[in-house]
Design an enzyme around this catalytic site. Structure first.
Site, PDB file in Angstrom:
ATOM      1  N   GLU A 183       0.803  -1.222   0.000  1.00 13.95           N
ATOM      2  CA  GLU A 183       0.000   0.000   0.000  1.00 13.95           C
ATOM      3  C   GLU A 183       0.837   1.274   0.000  1.00 13.95           C
ATOM      4  O   GLU A 183       0.339   2.350  -0.328  1.00 13.95           O
ATOM      5  CB  GLU A 183      -0.932   0.002   1.219  1.00 13.95           C
ATOM      6  CG  GLU A 183      -2.062  -1.002   1.102  1.00 13.95           C
ATOM      7  CD  GLU A 183      -2.985  -0.999   2.300  1.00 13.95           C
ATOM      8  OE1 GLU A 183      -4.123  -1.478   2.154  1.00 13.95           O
ATOM      9  OE2 GLU A 183      -2.571  -0.533   3.379  1.00 13.95           O
ATOM     10  N   GLU A 241       5.872 -22.040   7.690  1.00 12.27           N
ATOM     11  CA  GLU A 241       6.412 -21.254   8.800  1.00 12.27           C
ATOM     12  C   GLU A 241       7.473 -22.012   9.595  1.00 12.27           C
ATOM     13  O   GLU A 241       8.239 -21.411  10.362  1.00 12.27           O
ATOM     14  CB  GLU A 241       5.298 -20.808   9.743  1.00 12.27           C
ATOM     15  CG  GLU A 241       4.704 -21.898  10.603  1.00 12.27           C
ATOM     16  CD  GLU A 241       3.698 -21.344  11.594  1.00 12.27           C
ATOM     17  OE1 GLU A 241       3.968 -21.458  12.800  1.00 12.27           O
ATOM     18  OE2 GLU A 241       2.662 -20.795  11.173  1.00 12.27           O
TER      19      GLU A 241
END
EC number: 4.2.1.126
Length: 311
Positions: free
Chosen positions: A86, A117
């Site tokens: 963004e 992960e």
């Protein structure tokens, strides 16, 4: 029988106030969720001094040409990628200046890649190449994610400034970072669902960090988004409004000046406020790392005669 939870991250413990969450009316479910969301806001307020240190360190490295890298898995990784993506249109940020890395790569953005992960090696690979001008921020609600640990260890070995953001005060990863930020969000409404208030707190930290960083490096003028990239009709109208807010120009004059400034809102603001031609405004901005405030200060400095001598 309740499992012993003394060694568990708070995010994995059972919340004593929501054990009957499946037996209460919908409004009560939502009320309890909303009450816990307030915990996230207070948790972020408590870490602002540490976060300010991170912003200042990141700004110094950013000015030297460095970059900020977020590392996370699952919700944490997605939030990092979201924040990084963004910034590009909002602040006209160059590619690769703020980068989000998620365990499992792009596929993990839209579907769970839960075992990713657990890979310390993948984290290390993603952080390879970071150096002294860079900042590595690990996002791990549990504070134990191997992917994040591998990334932070590699980044620090390369000289990068390292930060951990977690909700676990006993995280084993804290010893290997320069700044450890612990968000005291406690157990989740639904046990272990860290996309709830732990994730909300991380999002608030990222919002605050990246916005403060952009302010520090001159990507705003006051509270005006002068670095916005006008890529659509809505944003083009926004640039006109921002220019008028900054300069008190009439709408037609603002549009004309933006056109003369090649659509560069910063140049238009400097041209109007410093009463210079757009070409000169571009020069001033180039000489002040794109900061409108610094460019205006430079415009007010007297032009020195190259042949002048003496005091």
């Amino acid at each position: 029988m309740r499992a012993a939870d003394g060694a568990l991250s708070p995010t994995e413990r059972r919340h004593p106030g929501t054990e009957d969450i499946d037996a209460v009316p919908t409004l009560e479910v939502l009320t309890r969720l909303n009450t816990e969301d307030r915990v996230a806001v207070d948790a972020v307020r408590a870490v602002l001094p540490a976060l300010a240190e991170v912003v200042d360190e990141a700004a110094a490295r950013f000015r030297r040409g460095g970059a900020v890298h977020y590392f996370g898995a699952g919700t944490s990784g997605r939030l990092g990628v979201l924040d990084a993506s963004e910034l590009l249109p909002t602040y006209n940020l160059e590619p690769d200046r703020v980068v989000g890395h998620i365990a499992g790569g792009r596929d993990a953005l839209v579907r769970a890649v839960e075992d990713a992960e657990d890979s310390t090696a993948e984290g290390a690979r993603d952080a390879a190449g970071l150096g002294p001008d860079d900042v590595a921020i690990g996002l791990a609600a549990s504070g134990t994610t191997p992917y994040v640990g591998g990334a932070l260890a590699t980044a620090r070995a390369g000289g990068a400034f390292t930060v951990l953001v977690s909700s676990n005060p006993a995280t084993p990863l804290a010893a290997g970072v320069d700044v450890n930020i612990t968000l005291d969000t406690g157990p989740e409404v639904v046990t272990g669902s860290t996309r709830l208030k732990a994730g909300t707190a991380q999002k608030l930290v990222l919002n605050s960090f990246s916005t403060a960083l952009m302010i520090a490096v001159g990507r705003t003028y006051g509270n005006l988004m002068v670095s916005v990239v006008a890529t659509n009709a809505k944003l083009r109208e926004r640039t006109v409004r921002i220019l008028r807010e900054a300069t008190d120009l009439a709408e037609d004059d603002a549009r004309i000046l933006l056109e003369r400034s090649d659509g560069d809102l910063k140049a238009a603001v400097v041209a109007a406020l410093a009463d210079v031609e757009p070409a000169r405004a571009h020069e001033l901005l180039a000489a002040t790392a794109g900061s409108v405030r610094a460019a205006l200060a430079a415009a007010r400095e007297p032009i020195r005669d190259a042949g002048a001598t003496g005091a």
